[in-house]
Design a protein around this motif. Structure first.
Motif, PDB file in Angstrom:
ATOM      1  N   THR A  10       0.825  -1.208   0.000  1.00 34.88           N
ATOM      2  CA  THR A  10       0.000   0.000   0.000  1.00 34.88           C
ATOM      3  C   THR A  10       0.861   1.261   0.000  1.00 34.88           C
ATOM      4  O   THR A  10       0.336   2.363   0.006  1.00 34.88           O
ATOM      5  CB  THR A  10      -0.928   0.022   1.233  1.00 34.88           C
ATOM      6  OG1 THR A  10      -0.127   0.005   2.425  1.00 34.88           O
ATOM      7  CG2 THR A  10      -1.846  -1.190   1.244  1.00 34.88           C
ATOM      8  N   SER A  11       2.190   1.094  -0.041  1.00 36.10           N
ATOM      9  CA  SER A  11       3.096   2.241  -0.110  1.00 36.10           C
ATOM     10  C   SER A  11       3.106   2.804  -1.522  1.00 36.10           C
ATOM     11  O   SER A  11       2.540   2.212  -2.456  1.00 36.10           O
ATOM     12  CB  SER A  11       4.510   1.825   0.283  1.00 36.10           C
ATOM     13  OG  SER A  11       5.035   0.909  -0.662  1.00 36.10           O
ATOM     14  N   LYS A  12       3.806   3.935  -1.705  1.00 40.49           N
ATOM     15  CA  LYS A  12       3.851   4.575  -3.013  1.00 40.49           C
ATOM     16  C   LYS A  12       4.476   3.662  -4.064  1.00 40.49           C
ATOM     17  O   LYS A  12       3.946   3.506  -5.165  1.00 40.49           O
ATOM     18  CB  LYS A  12       4.635   5.884  -2.923  1.00 40.49           C
ATOM     19  CG  LYS A  12       4.637   6.686  -4.216  1.00 40.49           C
ATOM     20  CD  LYS A  12       5.311   8.026  -4.017  1.00 40.49           C
ATOM     21  CE  LYS A  12       5.281   8.841  -5.308  1.00 40.49           C
ATOM     22  NZ  LYS A  12       5.920  10.174  -5.125  1.00 40.49           N
ATOM     23  N   SER A  13       5.616   3.031  -3.737  1.00 43.75           N
ATOM     24  CA  SER A  13       6.252   2.123  -4.694  1.00 43.75           C
ATOM     25  C   SER A  13       5.432   0.853  -4.890  1.00 43.75           C
ATOM     26  O   SER A  13       5.443   0.250  -5.973  1.00 43.75           O
ATOM     27  CB  SER A  13       7.665   1.767  -4.213  1.00 43.75           C
ATOM     28  OG  SER A  13       7.624   1.158  -2.931  1.00 43.75           O
ATOM     29  N   GLY A  14       4.722   0.441  -3.838  1.00 41.26           N
ATOM     30  CA  GLY A  14       3.909  -0.763  -3.940  1.00 41.26           C
ATOM     31  C   GLY A  14       2.764  -0.631  -4.925  1.00 41.26           C
ATOM     32  O   GLY A  14       2.274  -1.635  -5.454  1.00 41.26           O
TER      33      GLY A  14
END
Length: 254
Positions: free
Chosen positions: A132-136
């Motif tokens: 759910t992170s930006k890179s994810g």
């Protein structure tokens, strides 16, 4: 029977089945913001292989996205949508490659199992926090693209991501709407490259557009923010029931 319908190569009873599935799928899309292709695939995989259904659903998803665009662009956080769409552009050809190389019977089974697994994951909100992170978001988008190429249900992967972010139902519907809208433009080239988007598929989709839009408008009318604690569970239970029915039917026919 008119020439376009004859050219589409389905019997009258198959058209009745397709129309019923399109209406139901449209209702789910308008109500939940996703699930059109999942519901329709789980139903129609009984009469057509996924490689023929994917371009039909592309046409129907496009029509539904245009109908829901105003609400989507107003409420969606596009900083989440763009990474997902870029990842999807990368993943779609991988899924299409798999779909066009396996046998129709195997592809039907894969399609229904993918929908069922994604549905169960959404029941349990099973999404690693790192994704759910930006890179994810790029990883989720690529996965959604692969699943789109396999069974035209990339929206369910993105729905799983949005559900994990605990966004309000209104924002979730908007993000899914915009992801699917952008996906129209990123997926068409791949479908043409793999020869999946044919004249027959386009005609079939065009014939089903009015029925699908009727369902979308009905589902949109039925959606009430106060019901958001109930609407997700209803849609997922419906998908589980359809998937299990389709798996039973495929096993019986096989």
């Amino acid at each position: 029977m008119s020439d376009p319908i004859m050219l589409a190569g389905l019997t009258e009873w198959e058209w009745v089945f397709c129309g019923s599935a399109a209406l139901l799928a449209g209702c789910v899309r308008g109500f939940a913001g996703f699930g059109l292709s999942a519901v329709a695939m789980a139903c129609l995989v009984l009469i057509l292989p996924p490689v023929e259904l994917i371009p039909i659903f592309y046409v129907l998803e496009g029509a539904a996205s245009f109908a829901m665009f105003r609400g989507g662009i107003r409420d969606a956080d596009m900083s989440h949508v763009w990474p997902l769409a870029i990842g999807s552009f990368i993943g779609v050809p991988i899924g299409l490659m798999a779909t066009t190389t396996v046998s129709p019977d195997i592809s039907k089974l894969i399609a229904v199992l993918v929908i069922l697994i994604l549905t169960m994951l959404q029941f349990f909100r099973s999404m690693p926090a790192a994704l759910t992170s930006k890179s994810g978001r790029y990883v989720i988008g690529t996965t959604a693209g692969i699943v789109t190429g396999l069974a035209s249900v990339g929206g369910m992967v993105v729905a799983l991501y949005v559900l994990a972010s605990r966004a309000p139902a209104t924002q979730m519907r908007a993000a899914l709407t915009m992801f699917l809208f952008v996906g129209m433009f990123t997926s068409l080239g791949h479908m043409l490259l793999y020869g999946v988007m044919t004249e027959t598929a386009f005609i079939r989709g065009a014939i089903l557009i009015p029925i699908t839009l009727a369902g979308v408008f009905l589902g949109t009318w039925a959606f009430k923010p106060a019901w958001q604690v109930h609407y997700r569970r209803f849609c997922l239970l419906l998908l589980v029931a359809i998937c299990l029915t389709s798996l039973g039917r495929l096993a019986f026919v096989g």
